[in-house]
Design an enzyme around this catalytic site. Structure first.
Site, short mmCIF file in Angstrom:
data_model
loop_
_atom_site.label_atom_id
_atom_site.label_comp_id
_atom_site.label_asym_id
_atom_site.label_seq_id
_atom_site.Cartn_x
_atom_site.Cartn_y
_atom_site.Cartn_z
CB THR A 187 -0.86 0.19 1.28
OG1 THR A 187 -1.42 -0.97 1.41
CG2 THR A 187 -1.64 1.32 1.34
NE ARG A 215 -9.07 -7.02 3.54
CZ ARG A 215 -7.78 -6.27 3.66
NH1 ARG A 215 -7.74 -5.47 2.60
NH2 ARG A 215 -7.12 -6.20 4.46
CB VAL A 216 -13.23 -2.55 2.12
CG1 VAL A 216 -12.56 -1.02 2.47
CG2 VAL A 216 -13.94 -2.45 1.10
N GLY A 217 -9.93 -2.97 3.11
CA GLY A 217 -8.97 -2.95 4.20
C GLY A 217 -9.11 -1.41 4.91
CG ASP A 218 -5.35 -0.13 6.55
OD1 ASP A 218 -5.18 -1.09 5.74
OD2 ASP A 218 -4.34 0.69 6.78
CB THR A 238 1.74 -0.11 4.71
OG1 THR A 238 1.74 -1.17 3.61
CG2 THR A 238 2.99 0.04 5.47
N GLY A 239 -0.06 -2.51 5.62
CA GLY A 239 0.31 -3.68 6.31
C GLY A 239 -1.34 -4.44 6.40
N GLY A 241 -4.82 -4.77 7.19
CA GLY A 241 -5.86 -3.73 7.17
C GLY A 241 -6.63 -4.05 8.49
N1 GLY Z 1 -3.26 -1.99 4.12
C1 GLY Z 1 -4.21 -2.30 3.00
C2 GLY Z 1 -5.04 -3.29 3.28
O1 GLY Z 1 -4.95 -4.23 4.27
O2 GLY Z 1 -6.16 -3.53 2.68
#
Ligand code: GLY
Length: 326
Positions: A187, A215-218, A238-239, A241
């Site tokens: 990211t 799925r949606v991350g951070d 990053t990492g 989410g």
């Molecule tokens: N850090 C981005 C995600 O987990 O989607």
């Protein structure tokens, strides 16, 4: 803040001319000495994406504002098909959909975001349009894609031949364990401070490789993937989410800086909270933060060794290995 509001109102009512020098002094730079101001502009970004930080940094040096610079900076990675975790060329979900998440935040505290964007690589730019052209903060899925087209973004195929080949390989094993520091992941989160000392940030990602469809991350979540307060500083993540979202890590870091912690101390505290909240699994994923305060001080911390960030300052890119727990 109150003072600035008063001064803005004063100038609208016609007494601003009298206060014109006060208006300048009332900027966030008012408490800065010349040494601190000389640090600006600065760009920092997650991982070693030197072309992205250079693009943003050069624009800032030419006088661009932080928002324009951060948008153009992350766009470099969104367009780079060799990067399999951002924009075009991003790895798909388990069903073969490439979906992008992004957010952007300006010095005024305004924010925009998109999730599950499928047909445009410029996810951070679409997020900026959401921020500037709609009364909303986030658009998702079909509506986000439709909005992008309406705003004049080109319809693109995000699933590249190379990502398709990788996906075919993945289908043979269907392993759902991200490779730390590679799939978990790249990211790009970027923070810029421009010549005026104003901040902006962006975070853009294709999310976890081979995630469940939907799925949606951070990365598009204000407060998790990105947060900034123009009077304090900013942070990006990053990492993994899921872990970052549950800790609202970027917001936490800015609030810790508000309470007096350095960017480094604040990043360490955010990572420690993630470790504490995931006692049985933290060794299996990466999470990392970078942060900058209004003095231009920078911090970074991550769980696993191997995360680095890039800083562009005074016409120079520097890749810096983050401190880590393990
Ligand atoms: N850090 C981005 C995600 O987990 O989607």
């Amino acid at each position: 803040m109150k003072r600035r509001k008063f001064i803005e109102r004063s100038s609208l009512t016609g007494i601003g001319i009298v206060f014109s020098s006060t208006v300048i002094n009332a900027s966030p730079l008012q408490n800065f000495n010349q040494k601190q101001m000389n640090k600006f502009p600065i760009t920092i970004a997650t991982w070693n994406f030197p072309n992205a930080s250079k693009r943003a940094g050069e624009l800032l040096s030419q006088g661009a504002n932080a928002l324009d610079a951060v948008e153009q900076g992350v766009m470099v990675e969104e367009a780079d098909i060799r990067n399999t975790t951002v924009g075009k060329g991003g790895a798909p979900d388990r069903d073969g959909n490439v979906t992008l998440d992004a957010c952007i935040m300006s010095a005024s505290g305004n924010a925009g975001a998109v999730v599950y964007l499928k047909h445009t690589s410029k996810a951070a730019s679409v997020a900026r349009k959401v921020m500037e052209e709609t009364p909303h903060v986030m658009l998702a899925g079909e509506g986000a894609d439709l909005f992008a087209i309406q705003q004049g973004f080109e319809k693109e195929e995000l699933f590249t031949e190379s990502s398709k080949a990788d996906y075919q390989e993945w289908l043979k094993k269907k392993e759902y364990k991200p490779i730390i520091n590679i799939e978990n992941h790249d990211t790009i989160g970027m923070l810029c401070i421009d010549k005026n000392g104003d901040l902006a940030g962006a975070c853009t990602s294709s999310g976890l490789s081979y995630k469940i469809n939907g799925r949606v991350g951070d990365s598009p979540i204000i407060g998790s993937g990105l947060f900034l307060d123009n009077e304090i500083g900013g942070a990006v993540a990053t990492g993994m989410g899921e872990a970052i979202m549950k800790s609202v890590g970027s917001f936490l870091i800015v609030e810790l800086m508000r309470q007096g912690k350095s960017p480094q101390e604040a990043c360490e505290e955010a990572i420690n909270r993630i470790i504490k909240a995931n006692p049985n699994t933290y060794k299996e994923f990466q999470a990392a933060f970078i942060a900058i305060n209004k003095k231009g001080e920078i911090g970074s911390h991550c769980i696993q060794k191997g995360f680095s960030y890039v800083k562009y300052q005074a016409d120079k890119n520097e890749n810096i290995l983050s401190s880590y727990n393990f």
